[in-house]
Enzyme design. Structure first.
Site, PDB file in Angstrom:
ATOM      1  N   ASP A 487       0.808  -1.221   0.000  1.00  0.00           N
ATOM      2  CA  ASP A 487       0.000   0.000   0.000  1.00  0.00           C
ATOM      3  C   ASP A 487       0.837   1.266   0.000  1.00  0.00           C
ATOM      4  O   ASP A 487       0.331   2.354  -0.275  1.00  0.00           O
ATOM      5  CB  ASP A 487      -0.861   0.044   1.273  1.00  0.00           C
ATOM      6  CG  ASP A 487      -2.177  -0.681   1.105  1.00  0.00           C
ATOM      7  OD1 ASP A 487      -2.639  -0.813  -0.030  1.00  0.00           O
ATOM      8  OD2 ASP A 487      -2.735  -1.105   2.133  1.00  0.00           O
TER       9      ASP A 487
HETATM   10  C1  GLC Z   1      -1.648  -3.804   5.351  1.00  0.00           C
HETATM   11  C2  GLC Z   1      -2.872  -3.848   4.465  1.00  0.00           C
HETATM   12  C3  GLC Z   1      -2.668  -4.753   3.286  1.00  0.00           C
HETATM   13  C4  GLC Z   1      -1.382  -4.393   2.592  1.00  0.00           C
HETATM   14  C5  GLC Z   1      -0.211  -4.397   3.541  1.00  0.00           C
HETATM   15  C6  GLC Z   1       1.071  -3.918   2.903  1.00  0.00           C
HETATM   16  O1  GLC Z   1      -1.499  -5.036   5.994  1.00  0.00           O
HETATM   17  O2  GLC Z   1      -4.005  -4.258   5.182  1.00  0.00           O
HETATM   18  O3  GLC Z   1      -3.740  -4.657   2.393  1.00  0.00           O
HETATM   19  O4  GLC Z   1      -1.184  -5.310   1.562  1.00  0.00           O
HETATM   20  O5  GLC Z   1      -0.490  -3.536   4.622  1.00  0.00           O
HETATM   21  O6  GLC Z   1       1.047  -2.557   2.632  1.00  0.00           O
HETATM   22  C1  GLC Z   2      -0.740   2.496   5.852  1.00  0.00           C
HETATM   23  C2  GLC Z   2       0.089   1.322   6.352  1.00  0.00           C
HETATM   24  C3  GLC Z   2      -0.186   0.080   5.579  1.00  0.00           C
HETATM   25  C4  GLC Z   2      -1.653  -0.144   5.509  1.00  0.00           C
HETATM   26  C5  GLC Z   2      -2.422   1.084   5.049  1.00  0.00           C
HETATM   27  C6  GLC Z   2      -3.897   0.854   5.144  1.00  0.00           C
HETATM   28  O1  GLC Z   2      -0.397   2.808   4.561  1.00  0.00           O
HETATM   29  O2  GLC Z   2       1.461   1.584   6.295  1.00  0.00           O
HETATM   30  O3  GLC Z   2       0.476  -1.013   6.168  1.00  0.00           O
HETATM   31  O4  GLC Z   2      -1.899  -1.167   4.604  1.00  0.00           O
HETATM   32  O5  GLC Z   2      -2.083   2.190   5.833  1.00  0.00           O
HETATM   33  O6  GLC Z   2      -4.636   1.868   4.564  1.00  0.00           O
END
Ligand code: GLC
Ligand code: GLC
Length: 814
Positions: A487
């Site tokens: 993300d």
């Molecule tokens: C969080 C989110 C997931 C994403 C991950 C890596 O666990 O819930 O959707 O893939 O972060 O950013």
């Molecule tokens: C932030 C976190 C990520 C998560 C996301 C959810 O970017 O770092 O881990 O998946 O929020 O929206």
């Protein structure tokens, strides 16, 4: 350092020191009524949606930590001393403090000045209420006169509004008290037809419903004025902050034990029967009263608790293993499976780190979670898949999230996370392999919930696949969109304004930045889709998909390879991300794990090289970090990943969610020792002894462990609600132990450590119980299977055709 111990026989973790590094929580409820409960009684409850139907208040990130919960106080009416058996909120130095977190219940208590007390908290199956069963024993040589108090603070339903909109909320609170039961009915007079109640099994010596009357001016939960004085004031809340508090007087002879039951519940009345008498403003209690009466009876409570135990025996009993490693056994048999169910129920909404007012259900997250829970709740998994698919867009793309109460795509976040659609294929494939229920592919499912747009689910999968083919970049790799699995790798965002969301800001045209990770996912999902199509009688389509997969595989090898490892991406300038040419972030874990688990480079040595590089550059004793070297400054072209200080979260933290990709990749190369070694590094039970460093619960996975560049390397954060649960369960169960579902039957293909003499397991699969014994006779992974004494070819045990429901499988590894 340890703060407790596992009691595997009872499927409990027993905490023996109350001031754990962080609140160590458990979940109550598994259907519609839920609660979080910490080891000292903190936490809150809600009905279905942690934001919109919050029943009790909780103040996150509070000072002191973890204040507000389901608090019981005892007061010695002779000495006027009072304390709380769960340590919080009074924090007395009691003896024998224990918190037993079990499957859907917690039992918390201690002994103070000869008075032992513990409270068992649980949510009975099929009910929208929670029971607190308080047991008090007098170990003194003399009679004890005790006042027992129980208290909660009501939330005015919408948890977000409740913590912000004080100009209104200080005037709306309303309760009724009738026959000793407290009814919380804020907003019932207008559009709500639900209310909460708090009841007690004994005649009470008083109640309070106005917070200030109970606590006294400027006091906290640690020292309520009424508890101190030994008398509640029978306050009736109007506005301000409604609470529920009961007082019960106990006389205990030496050695005597007594019980009190408190019931906190949620009830909805039919809209046309809200009031009694009709036309009044009084809550109609005729429908709820029998429910309350039922659970104030000890016999019902005990049998409801027994039913809950049986429920979990059934769910967990579907897969049980006995291996030479206790951490593997404990996590597979109990806690990892239990955590997978928590992710099914909560997605990412409510934990100690997720406030319950933020995210809905993630499209990507929920599909991946299926890998962990599909065998435990197949019919609910089916419903989840259809709900997710109904939020898919006609383009094949997906809303990134949907709201569980409305089941609609969430417009605030929108879509364009270009990996999202493929996870639907992965989720459906896992469901088909588990259940063999091919009828799901024929289910008519709309796009974006629009009536009239329905197509069979199979077409949703086709559109998912096509979505990437319609969005290829300059190298023929998939365009990344807002982000892929990571993300925080936001290659089209270029945000320089504080507070702007990295997830939703897109100011590049998106036609250049490509993701090697999505390419790997495309190969995995494409192969699955081809197999599904073939089984579904669409052989020509299957051929087409395989041709596209082969093309992508070649593109990855040509443009996604950096010499020693797979590249991560190309950015908006067409420059490499995750390459030796980069100054920072030279190598990333995601493409190494995912391309190899998808089967790319297995034959030509690329896969082996990628995993060697992972070991060399990314592996630490606490797990495998996400990338190296970490970003030491903010990169406009990379986005959120470089917003985190080095070693945390996606910026080179140990993201426990993607470690199992490398674990599975290792098994694909036949490396059982390496796979299990990585598995143990992040296994919470195996980290129990370093509890003061790890800090999170030793019985569930955390999303992240701080990486080697962080000052607190080895410290876990964000426990419970993470894809880590499903992926680790999937990795150990289906790839290391190798008991793997397939379209044609149960595959038995273990890749276990060389030192293991074998293991045994029982697995219920499509209604048949497989009793499996694996014996190692040589160091390799070649398996010879006998089924009910007869040798079979290959590693797939065909489902019995003669109606047998028990099958004995023996496997010899050589
Ligand atoms: C969080 C989110 C997931 C994403 C991950 C890596 O666990 O819930 O959707 O893939 O972060 O950013
Ligand atoms: C932030 C976190 C990520 C998560 C996301 C959810 O970017 O770092 O881990 O998946 O929020 O929206």
């Amino acid at each position: 350092m340890k703060f407790g111990h596992f009691d595997d026989k009872n499927r409990e973790y027993v905490i023996t020191q109350p001031d754990t590094p962080l609140p160590w929580i458990n979940y109550l409820g598994c259907q519609a009524y839920f609660g979080l409960i910490s080891n000292t009684g903190g936490g809150y409850s809600f009905y279905r949606d942690a934001r919109l139907r919050r029943i009790t208040r909780y103040r996150y990130n509070n000072v002191p930590l973890d204040f507000g919960g389901r608090y019981v106080y005892l007061r010695d009416d002779q000495s006027a001393q009072f304390w709380s058996p769960s340590w919080q909120p009074t924090r007395h130095d009691a003896e024998n403090y224990t918190c037993r977190h079990g499957m859907g219940y917690s039992i918390i208590g201690s002994t103070y000045q000869g008075i032992e007390s513990h409270t068992k908290y649980f949510v009975p199956l099929d009910e929208t209420l929670e029971v607190w069963q308080v047991t008090v024993t007098n170990h003194r040589a003399t009679k004890a006169t005790i006042s027992a108090f129980a208290s909660i603070e009501f939330c005015l339903w919408d948890a977000q509004d409740d913590t912000t909109n004080f100009q209104r909320n200080f005037s709306t609170g309303q309760v009724e008290v009738e026959d000793g039961v407290i009814y919380h009915k804020t907003e019932y007079r207008e559009r709500r037809d639900h209310f909460a109640y708090f009841a007690c099994s004994r005649p009470t010596a008083g109640f309070d419903t106005q917070r200030e009357s109970f606590l006294g001016k400027y006091r906290g939960w640690d020292k309520p004025a009424t508890v101190e004085a030994g008398q509640l004031t029978n306050s009736v809340a109007h506005g301000w902050s409604p609470i529920g508090a009961h007082q019960v007087k106990l006389e205990l002879a030496p050695g005597e034990t007594q019980q009190i039951t408190f019931v906190l519940g949620y009830h909805e009345n039919p809209q046309d029967q809200k009031f009694d008498p009709a036309g009044s403003q009084t809550v109609n209690k005729t429908l709820v009263k029998p429910v309350i009466a039922k659970y104030l009876d000890t016999v019902t409570v005990d049998s409801a608790f027994e039913r809950l135990r049986q429920y979990w025996d059934g769910v967990l009993g579907l897969f049980q293993v006995d291996t030479p490693d206790p951490h593997t056994n404990r996590m597979v048999n109990i806690w990892n499976a239990y955590q997978c169910m928590a992710t099914f129920n909560m997605s990412r909404s409510a934990s100690f780190f997720e406030s319950g007012i933020g995210r809905g259900l993630g499209f990507r997250d929920s599909n991946q979670d299926l890998l962990g829970f599909v065998h435990m709740v197949p019919s609910r998994a089916r419903e989840r898949i259809l709900d997710l698919a109904a939020t898919q867009l006609p383009s094949g793309g997906a809303y990134h999230q949907y709201q569980p109460l409305t089941k609609r795509g969430n417009n605030d976040v929108g879509g364009n996370f270009n990996d999202d659609p493929h996870w639907l294929i992965i989720g459906v494939s896992a469901y088909l392999k588990e259940t063999g229920d091919w009828s799901i592919l024929e289910e008519k499912v709309p796009y974006d919930n629009q009536p009239g747009s329905e197509t069979p689910l199979f077409e949703h999968l086709q559109r998912s696949f096509q979505y990437t083919l319609d969005r290829l970049g300059p190298h023929g790799l998939p365009l990344i969109g807002r982000a892929d699995w990571n993300d925080c790798l936001n290659l089209n965002c270029f945000s320089d304004t504080p507070g702007q969301s990295f997830q939703t800001t897109t100011n590049k045209d998106g036609n250049t930045a490509e993701s090697v990770f999505i390419a790997g996912l495309f190969v995995l999902a494409g192969n699955e889709l081809a197999r599904i199509a073939k089984h579904h009688g669409k052989a020509a389509l299957a051929e087409q998909y395989l041709a596209e997969v082969a093309k992508m595989d070649a593109v990855v090898r040509k443009h996604g390879w950096d010499g020693e490892w797979f590249l991560r991406a190309y950015d908006d300038f067409g420059a490499k991300v995750g390459s030796k040419e980069c100054e920072e972030g030279k190598i990333y874990i995601e493409p190494q794990g995912f391309c190899v688990l998808a089967g790319i480079g297995l034959e030509d040595g690329m896969a082996a090289k990628a995993l060697d590089s992972t070991r060399k550059h990314l592996a630490t004793k606490h797990g495998i970090v996400l990338q190296q070297p970490p970003y030491s400054k903010y990169y406009l072209n990379l986005g959120e990943i470089s917003s985190y200080p080095p070693g945390y979260k996606e910026n080179a933290g140990i993201f426990c969610h993607n470690n199992p990709w490398v674990i599975i990749a290792e098994t694909r190369l036949g490396h059982g020792d390496e796979a299990h070694d990585y598995y143990l590094r992040i296994n919470p039970s195996a980290r129990e002894d370093i509890g003061d460093l790890h800090r999170c619960e030793p019985y569930v996975y955390a999303q992240m462990i701080a990486g080697k560049d962080a000052p607190s390397h080895g410290e876990a954060k964000n426990s419970w609600l993470t894809g880590t649960a499903a992926w680790n369960y999937y990795a150990i169960a289906q790839w290391i132990l190798g008991i793997r579902t397939s379209f044609d039957g149960l595959r038995i293909a273990p890749v276990i450590p060389k030192s293991w003499p074998g293991f045994t397991a029982t697995r219920t699969f499509r209604g048949v119980v497989y009793t499996i014994a694996i014996e190692r006779k040589g160091p390799g992974n070649t398996i010879a299977l006998t089924v009910d004494g007869k040798p079979i070819q290959g590693d797939i045990v065909p489902p019995p055709t003669d109606g047998r429901t028990n099958v004995v499988v023996k496997g010899v590894l050589s």
